[in-house]
Design a protein around this motif. Structure first.
Motif, PDB file in Angstrom:
ATOM      1  N   VAL A 184      47.299  -0.479 -77.754  1.00 30.10           N
ATOM      2  CA  VAL A 184      48.285  -0.114 -78.790  1.00 30.10           C
ATOM      3  C   VAL A 184      48.986   1.310 -78.366  1.00 30.10           C
ATOM      4  CG1 VAL A 184      48.902   0.473 -81.043  1.00 30.10           C
ATOM      5  CG2 VAL A 184      47.558  -1.554 -80.595  1.00 30.10           C
ATOM      6  N   LEU A 239      51.477   0.618 -75.627  1.00 28.36           N
ATOM      7  CA  LEU A 239      52.492  -0.415 -75.947  1.00 28.36           C
ATOM      8  C   LEU A 239      53.496   0.651 -76.794  1.00 28.36           C
ATOM      9  CD1 LEU A 239      51.409  -3.747 -77.387  1.00 28.36           C
ATOM     10  CD2 LEU A 239      53.163  -3.140 -75.535  1.00 28.36           C
ATOM     11  N   PHE A 288      57.424   1.230 -76.161  1.00 26.71           N
ATOM     12  CA  PHE A 288      58.352   0.798 -77.305  1.00 26.71           C
ATOM     13  C   PHE A 288      59.078   2.180 -77.625  1.00 26.71           C
ATOM     14  CE2 PHE A 288      55.763  -2.843 -79.108  1.00 26.71           C
ATOM     15  CZ  PHE A 288      56.474  -3.788 -78.282  1.00 26.71           C
ATOM     16  N   LEU A 338      60.185  -2.337 -94.088  1.00 31.53           N
ATOM     17  CA  LEU A 338      59.303  -2.936 -93.121  1.00 31.53           C
ATOM     18  C   LEU A 338      57.926  -2.253 -92.968  1.00 31.53           C
ATOM     19  CD1 LEU A 338      61.805  -4.479 -90.839  1.00 31.53           C
ATOM     20  CD2 LEU A 338      60.295  -5.789 -92.377  1.00 31.53           C
ATOM     21  N   SER A 339      58.217  -0.916 -92.824  1.00 29.08           N
ATOM     22  CA  SER A 339      56.754   0.079 -92.713  1.00 29.08           C
ATOM     23  C   SER A 339      56.119  -0.043 -93.953  1.00 29.08           C
ATOM     24  CB  SER A 339      57.142   1.527 -92.315  1.00 29.08           C
ATOM     25  OG  SER A 339      58.095   1.596 -91.195  1.00 29.08           O
ATOM     26  N   THR A 351      54.452  -3.788 -93.418  1.00 28.83           N
ATOM     27  CA  THR A 351      53.485  -4.090 -92.213  1.00 28.83           C
ATOM     28  C   THR A 351      52.041  -3.726 -92.404  1.00 28.83           C
ATOM     29  OG1 THR A 351      55.426  -3.107 -91.028  1.00 28.83           O
ATOM     30  CG2 THR A 351      53.293  -3.503 -89.946  1.00 28.83           C
ATOM     31  N   PRO A 352      51.493  -2.945 -93.245  1.00 24.98           N
ATOM     32  CA  PRO A 352      50.209  -2.472 -93.357  1.00 24.98           C
ATOM     33  C   PRO A 352      49.787  -3.639 -94.110  1.00 24.98           C
ATOM     34  CG  PRO A 352      51.356  -0.560 -93.825  1.00 24.98           C
ATOM     35  CD  PRO A 352      52.390  -1.515 -93.731  1.00 24.98           C
ATOM     36  N   GLY A 378      49.526  -6.471 -92.151  1.00 23.94           N
ATOM     37  CA  GLY A 378      48.433  -6.190 -91.251  1.00 23.94           C
ATOM     38  C   GLY A 378      46.796  -6.560 -91.751  1.00 23.94           C
ATOM     39  N   VAL A 395      48.490  -2.309 -87.425  1.00 29.55           N
ATOM     40  CA  VAL A 395      49.432  -1.694 -88.343  1.00 29.55           C
ATOM     41  C   VAL A 395      50.332  -0.904 -87.456  1.00 29.55           C
ATOM     42  CG1 VAL A 395      49.918   0.004 -90.113  1.00 29.55           C
ATOM     43  CG2 VAL A 395      47.971  -1.729 -90.513  1.00 29.55           C
ATOM     44  N   LEU A 419      50.780  -1.330 -84.170  1.00 30.13           N
ATOM     45  CA  LEU A 419      51.442  -2.075 -83.377  1.00 30.13           C
ATOM     46  C   LEU A 419      52.700  -2.591 -84.346  1.00 30.13           C
ATOM     47  CD1 LEU A 419      51.097  -3.760 -80.533  1.00 30.13           C
ATOM     48  CD2 LEU A 419      50.041  -5.231 -81.610  1.00 30.13           C
ATOM     49  N   GLY A 420      52.543  -3.075 -85.436  1.00 29.75           N
ATOM     50  CA  GLY A 420      53.321  -3.823 -86.224  1.00 29.75           C
ATOM     51  C   GLY A 420      54.695  -2.543 -86.318  1.00 29.75           C
ATOM     52  N   THR A 421      54.204  -1.526 -86.533  1.00 27.19           N
ATOM     53  CA  THR A 421      55.184  -0.353 -86.871  1.00 27.19           C
ATOM     54  C   THR A 421      56.042  -0.206 -85.547  1.00 27.19           C
ATOM     55  OG1 THR A 421      53.477   0.729 -88.119  1.00 27.19           O
ATOM     56  CG2 THR A 421      55.422   2.037 -87.626  1.00 27.19           C
ATOM     57  N   ILE A 443      56.695  -2.252 -83.229  1.00 29.11           N
ATOM     58  CA  ILE A 443      57.466  -3.433 -82.718  1.00 29.11           C
ATOM     59  C   ILE A 443      58.686  -3.293 -84.071  1.00 29.11           C
ATOM     60  CG2 ILE A 443      57.653  -5.962 -83.158  1.00 29.11           C
ATOM     61  CD1 ILE A 443      54.743  -6.128 -82.205  1.00 29.11           C
TER      62      ILE A 443
END
Lengths: 179, 270
Positions: A95, A98, A102, A136-137, A140-141, A144, B256, B258-260, B262
């Motif tokens: 991650v 990534l 990103f 969205l932040s 997301t948790p 998740g 979490v 990773l989601g953030t 993306i």
């Protein structure tokens, strides 16, 4: 950091070889044996050194009279904890890489907006455009929590694939040695 | 088509359950086994079948004083009786499941009639239930398409019957490459089920904690342990729960993050 990667390597090696991770310790009267798997399930075995049924010994008495057991508990738990930490290092690093990727892409695509923001010229519309990101932040948790473990599936598949490859190579060697 | 969809749904829901629940078991074993558990799923199953048979026989012996001597002609006493299928295929686990079920019913009925002593009987009924349930789970796995290469291949099927010990013995001495063609094709979840069943075997689980992602935490405590609690066992069980939850937390944080990342990337250009 180097140690963490070495630990991770050892933990994954053990996982590939035995399908799980294990730590053991030996007290005066009993053995402690902890086994875990990639989904986080743990089996903790407490085993007397001498067979209980045959000697009519009470396991509770064995545990209570074992003077080294408390020290051994700390040792075995620490060792097991290290192994689990090692297992989580791979997805963490994945991650992180990534994330860097990103971030570079994001900066590349939004270079003009970032410059405007730093110049202090952004107005209400600029702040509003960031609102979806904020929402969205927050979501997301929560998402998740429900789908988090699905990330493990590709990792499990990779481990399974490596396992098959190792088996294939080992089998070939056996076959070669048999002529 | 419908069956496949149903099967897929079942597979997804069981996988989701496994991945969204943590299970921590503390077990007291009678003795340490010197040999390591085999890596081959077939041999693991054979180990498991042997453990279950042994337990059924020893429980039968334990209650023989109340039910009379072992008699294979008497269906009621089957759990002490003679093992017809001595391998570890589908039929072998069916036999084990039937024996455990019959024995459980016999013990329950005798308990209700006051024919058996109260102590230990509930634990024994639970053990029989475990043997029955896991044997059925194993049968469900073995019957799935593509799992057993012998079942799906008429040539192999004619020469090998894994419900017989002889086939297992032949399999044991095969070269690795040959054994691979007879080996069960299990996915990781199925393998974990079998490994865990073999690890726990017929040992006494004194403490079991199941933690669900929805926040449910269930702890089961054996009656014997509740009557005579040991601080050390409680502490080490708590330690194990801590490790398991920490591992889970780390993985969730990873997702979490990773989601953030993306979402950050997909954010419309400002």
């Amino acid at each position: 950091m180097k140690n963490r990667y070495l630990q991770a390597l050892k933990a994954y090696k053990e996982l590939i070889h035995s399908g799980g991770i294990q730590s053991t310790a030996e007290g005066e009267n009993v053995f402690l044996d902890i086994r875990g798997n990639i989904t986080g399930d743990i089996l903790l075995f407490i085993v007397p050194k001498n067979k209980i049924a045959a000697d009519g010994i009470d396991i509770v008495e064995l545990i209570r009279s074992d003077k080294t057991l408390e020290r051994e508990r700390k040792v075995v738990i620490e060792s097991f904890k290290q192994k689990f930490r090692g297992l989580s290092l791979l997805p963490e690093s994945f991650v992180w890489v990534l994330g860097v990727f990103f971030s570079i892409l994001y900066t590349y695509w939004n270079f003009d907006s970032i410059l405007t923001l730093f110049s202090g010229k952004s107005g209400i519309s600029g702040i509003l455009s960031l609102l979806p990101l904020l929402l969205l932040s927050v979501i997301t948790p929560l998402l998740g929590k429900y789908f988090g473990f699905n990330l493990l599936k590709p990792i499990l598949s990779i481990i399974s694939l490596i396992n098959r490859l190792v088996r294939l190579i080992r089998n070939r060697k056996v076959e070669e040695s048999q002529g | 088509m419908f069956v496949n969809k149903k099967k897929l749904e079942e597979q997804i829901s069981t996988t989701l359950y496994d991945l969204t629940h943590l299970e921590i078991n503390t077990i007291i074993k009678d003795e340490m086994s010197a040999s390591k558990a085999p890596a081959s799923p077939r041999l693991l199953l054979h180990n498991l079948a042997g453990k279950y048979d042994q337990k059924l026989v020893s429980m039968g012996d334990k209650y023989s004083h109340y039910f009379g001597a072992s008699n294979q002609a008497n269906d009621e006493n089957l759990f002490r009786g003679f093992r017809v299928k001595d391998g570890s295929g589908y039929e072998s686990f069916k036999e084990l499941s039937d024996r455990a079920k019959e024995a459980g019913l016999l013990l329950k009925a005798s308990k209700e009639r006051g024919l058996l002593p109260e102590d230990q009987i509930d634990a024994d009924i639970m053990m029989l239930k475990r043997i029955e349930t896991i044997s059925n789970d194993v049968r469900r796995i073995l019957i799935m398409d593509g799992v057993d290469p012998v079942k799906d291949d008429p040539v192999k099927n004619a020469t090998f019957n894994f419900d017989e010990k002889e086939s297992i013995e032949k399999f044991r001495i095969m070269t690795s490459r040959e054994a691979d063609t007879y080996e069960l094709n299990l996915d990781l979840r199925q393998l974990l089920v079998i490994k865990k069943a073999n690890d726990i075997g017929t040992e006494k689980v004194v403490l079991q904690t199941v933690i669900g992602m929805d926040g449910d935490v269930t702890t089961r405590i054996s009656k014997a342990f509740a009557d005579q609690p040991v601080t050390f066992i409680n502490t080490i069980h708590q330690d194990a729960i801590g490790i398991s939850v920490d591992f889970w937390k780390t993985l969730i944080n990873v997702v979490v993050k990773l989601g953030t990342h993306i979402i950050g990337l997909l954010n419309p250009k400002g």
